[in-house]
Scaffold this motif. Structure first.
Motif, mmCIF file in Angstrom:
data_model
loop_
_atom_site.group_PDB
_atom_site.id
_atom_site.type_symbol
_atom_site.label_atom_id
_atom_site.label_comp_id
_atom_site.label_asym_id
_atom_site.label_seq_id
_atom_site.Cartn_x
_atom_site.Cartn_y
_atom_site.Cartn_z
ATOM 1 N N LEU A 136 1.627 -8.786 -7.717
ATOM 2 C CA LEU A 136 2.077 -8.578 -6.388
ATOM 3 C C LEU A 136 1.537 -9.600 -5.572
ATOM 4 O O LEU A 136 0.184 -9.598 -5.356
ATOM 5 C CB LEU A 136 1.673 -7.060 -6.146
ATOM 6 C CG LEU A 136 2.339 -6.660 -4.603
ATOM 7 C CD1 LEU A 136 3.828 -6.799 -4.506
ATOM 8 C CD2 LEU A 136 1.828 -5.225 -4.195
ATOM 9 N N THR A 137 1.921 -10.354 -4.690
ATOM 10 C CA THR A 137 1.532 -11.299 -3.869
ATOM 11 C C THR A 137 1.865 -10.959 -2.478
ATOM 12 O O THR A 137 1.275 -11.668 -1.245
ATOM 13 C CB THR A 137 2.209 -12.896 -4.143
ATOM 14 O OG1 THR A 137 3.955 -12.706 -3.851
ATOM 15 C CG2 THR A 137 1.959 -13.309 -5.525
ATOM 16 N N SER A 138 2.529 -9.904 -2.099
ATOM 17 C CA SER A 138 2.815 -9.468 -0.670
ATOM 18 C C SER A 138 1.743 -8.785 0.036
ATOM 19 O O SER A 138 0.506 -8.436 -0.990
ATOM 20 C CB SER A 138 4.126 -8.749 -0.664
ATOM 21 O OG SER A 138 3.959 -7.595 -1.475
ATOM 22 N N ASP B 156 -0.437 -5.670 1.191
ATOM 23 C CA ASP B 156 -0.396 -3.902 0.919
ATOM 24 C C ASP B 156 0.465 -3.253 1.783
ATOM 25 O O ASP B 156 0.618 -3.571 3.188
ATOM 26 C CB ASP B 156 -1.865 -3.449 1.063
ATOM 27 C CG ASP B 156 -2.034 -1.979 1.020
ATOM 28 O OD1 ASP B 156 -1.899 -1.316 1.619
ATOM 29 O OD2 ASP B 156 -2.115 -1.772 -0.441
ATOM 30 N N VAL B 157 1.120 -2.391 1.235
ATOM 31 C CA VAL B 157 2.207 -1.613 1.853
ATOM 32 C C VAL B 157 1.615 -0.969 3.096
ATOM 33 O O VAL B 157 2.455 -0.824 4.081
ATOM 34 C CB VAL B 157 2.822 -0.590 1.036
ATOM 35 C CG1 VAL B 157 2.027 0.530 0.566
ATOM 36 C CG2 VAL B 157 4.270 0.314 1.750
ATOM 37 N N SER C 103 -2.445 3.769 -1.426
ATOM 38 C CA SER C 103 -1.057 3.314 -1.412
ATOM 39 C C SER C 103 -0.568 3.079 -2.736
ATOM 40 O O SER C 103 -1.371 2.964 -3.826
ATOM 41 C CB SER C 103 -0.983 1.573 -0.665
ATOM 42 O OG SER C 103 -1.927 0.667 -1.290
ATOM 43 N N SER C 104 0.861 3.119 -2.940
ATOM 44 C CA SER C 104 1.360 2.675 -4.236
ATOM 45 C C SER C 104 2.183 1.484 -3.855
ATOM 46 O O SER C 104 2.218 0.691 -2.844
ATOM 47 C CB SER C 104 2.306 3.922 -4.384
ATOM 48 O OG SER C 104 3.207 4.188 -3.875
ATOM 49 N N ALA C 105 3.010 1.202 -4.734
ATOM 50 C CA ALA C 105 4.147 0.138 -4.445
ATOM 51 C C ALA C 105 4.671 0.183 -3.274
ATOM 52 O O ALA C 105 5.205 -0.707 -2.484
ATOM 53 C CB ALA C 105 4.900 -0.259 -5.874
ATOM 54 N N ASP C 106 5.222 1.251 -3.003
ATOM 55 C CA ASP C 106 6.077 1.434 -1.799
ATOM 56 C C ASP C 106 5.815 2.398 -0.506
ATOM 57 O O ASP C 106 6.499 3.003 0.162
ATOM 58 C CB ASP C 106 7.704 1.649 -2.173
ATOM 59 C CG ASP C 106 7.818 2.676 -3.060
ATOM 60 O OD1 ASP C 106 6.944 3.441 -3.449
ATOM 61 O OD2 ASP C 106 8.973 2.872 -3.508
ATOM 62 N N ASN C 107 4.688 3.134 -0.822
ATOM 63 C CA ASN C 107 4.486 4.400 0.023
ATOM 64 C C ASN C 107 2.779 4.138 0.484
ATOM 65 O O ASN C 107 2.157 3.797 -0.294
ATOM 66 C CB ASN C 107 4.445 5.758 -0.614
ATOM 67 C CG ASN C 107 5.885 6.348 -0.615
ATOM 68 O OD1 ASN C 107 6.292 6.707 0.360
ATOM 69 N ND2 ASN C 107 6.636 5.989 -1.722
ATOM 70 N N CYS C 108 2.559 4.585 1.615
ATOM 71 C CA CYS C 108 1.076 4.525 2.181
ATOM 72 C C CYS C 108 0.934 5.945 2.668
ATOM 73 O O CYS C 108 1.649 6.792 3.220
ATOM 74 C CB CYS C 108 1.088 3.528 3.472
ATOM 75 S SG CYS C 108 -0.467 3.731 4.067
#
Length: 470
Positions: free
Chosen positions: A28-30, A32-33, A45-50
């Motif tokens: 993952l290069t973006s 943190d969510v 944080s997960s891949a799409d939730n904070c």
């Protein structure tokens, strides 16, 4: 130039090579969510939730002789019973001490993810209150008691908030939460405040909880630009007949009939101006509006001056009405701050006019040296402007000194008084003194130790400590 071009070309090639390698490995290069959503503090944080986590623990202990069951002196009702502590007159010797201990805790979780309509979140706030109160050492023979109060049952954790929310400039919210009603811009600027203002939660207000707000709600908030925001809510949807009949402001209206409050708000926040109008219509679910109310306030800040005006009005369908207005002004002149405030209220009960009431207050504050400030103030209230000798007052002086960067010492002396006739052992005056040592070492930890004594024999020692995290 050739060397510079060679170095830049090598760096670019290395970057492309690394990016390709990372893509092959699924790295993952973006950002943190939580960063991408603009959420900081204690987060997971997960891949799409904070998930943002916050909470607080606050403790308070009081001890002394301060919960008496007689009027300390014949002040007007607004000016006396809500502001002066009592000793236990008539209590048996050695059985007159009072104490209480209270722990209040809350823990809040907010899970947020992005959506096509803006951030989408779910909020859960858990709360617990454990409080034990002893009057006259809990001895029933002298009118004492031992009571325990909590959120739900004593110390039980309850769900204080549970709601979902989605949107950015326009936000939709639904679940269990507080109201979108705006009751701000209505507190007096003078140091001691005003008597009636204190009695209705610091400002102008109609009868408390009428119409009822918050609870189970469906709400929409939208920013229209240029400092204008509009809000609408359908609140108090969880009232039910099991709660029983309403008393006080209502006459024979059941809890079920009071269910459902429609709330509408228009706010403005611009350069030096903050203003709002809030309207409420209560009990709409049965098709009949049981009560309604309006609250408005405006604050203007102009260089060294601030002015404020506020008003509230409420009515119900059995000819009860209430109105309350307040005005306040403050000026800052070098080391001095001067503030003036005034208030008035009145209404009807079953169509019969109630006594009109009025009060005013003033204060002068001065920063005498770095870290030392003095406040002088007074306030007065007339319980019935048509009748003589119904007034109460308070005059006080306060010194606030920053002993160190983390320790503050506050001392205050003053007197409450009344123009009413009295019967012994009551008095027309109650001189008092109090002091507090506050400590804020950082890390959101706060603690204080305070004591106060009164002419009427009452005294109280208070210890507080709290820590918040977020």
């Amino acid at each position: 130039m050739k060397l510079k071009s060679l170095i830049l070309g090598s760096v670019a090639a290395a970057g492309l090579s690394t990016a390709g390698f990372a893509a092959d490995l699924g790295v993952l290069t973006s950002l943190d969510v939580c960063d991408s959503l603009g959420i900081s503090g204690l987060t997971i944080s997960s891949a799409d939730n904070c998930l943002a986590i916050s909470g607080k623990v606050a403790y308070e202990f009081n001890w002394g002789d301060y919960k008496g069951n007689w009027a300390p002196f014949a002040l007007a009702a607004r000016a006396g019973t809500r502001n002066v502590i009592d000793n236990d007159a008539g209590a048996t010797a050695d059985l007159n001490n009072d104490w209480e201990t209270k722990v209040e805790t809350w823990l809040k979780f907010v899970g947020t993810a992005s959506s096509d309509f803006g951030p989408a979140s779910a909020t859960i706030k858990l709360k617990s209150i454990t409080q034990t109160v002893f009057t006259n050492e809990g001895a029933p023979t002298v009118g004492g008691d031992a009571t325990t109060n909590g959120a739900g049952s004593n110390g039980a954790w309850i769900v204080d908030e549970a709601f979902v929310q989605v949107g950015d400039t326009t936000t939709l919210m639904a679940g269990k939460k507080g109201s979108v009603a705006n009751f701000g811009d209505d507190e007096p600027f003078n140091w001691l405040g005003l008597f009636n203002s204190d009695a209705v939660d610091k400002g102008v207000m109609f009868a408390k909880d009428h119409p009822r707000t918050g609870g189970h709600v469906i709400q929409v908030v939208s920013s229209l630009g240029n400092g204008v925001t509009v809000k609408a809510g359908l609140e108090n949807l969880d009232r039910d007949s099991a709660v029983g009949a309403f008393g006080g402001f209502y006459d024979g209206v059941t809890a079920a009939q009071s269910a459902g409050t429609l709330v509408g708000v228009v706010e403005y926040a611009g350069e030096g101006i903050a203003a709002h109008v809030t309207g409420l219509a209560g009990g709409i679910l049965d098709g009949v509006v049981e009560d309604w109310a309006v609250h408005a306030g405006v604050t203007g800040t102009f260089d060294a001056f601030k002015i404020r005006a506020a008003g509230a009005y409420s009515a119900n369908n059995v000819n009860d009405t209430y109105w309350n207005v307040l005005g306040s002004a403050e000026g800052n002149f070098d080391m001095f701050t001067i503030a003036l405030s005034g208030e008035a209220n009145g209404g009807t009960n079953n169509g019969v006019a109630l006594a009109n009431q009025a009060g005013f207050g003033a204060s002068v504050g001065a920063t005498v040296t770095e870290g030392v400030r003095i406040n002088l103030g007074g306030r007065w209230f007339d319980e019935n402007t048509d009748v003589a000798n119904t007034e109460g007052y308070q005059v006080a002086a306060q010194v606030v000194a920053a002993v160190t960067e983390t320790i503050t010492l506050t001392g205050e002396i003053g007197v409450y008084g009344s123009t009413r006739a009295v019967v012994a052992p009551a008095s027309q005056t109650d001189f008092y003194g109090k002091a507090e040592l506050g400590w804020k070492p950082g890390g959101q930890f706060e603690s204080s130790l305070g004591a106060e004594v009164h002419q009427n024999g009452a005294y109280k020692v208070t210890f507080k400590a709290s820590k918040e995290f977020k």
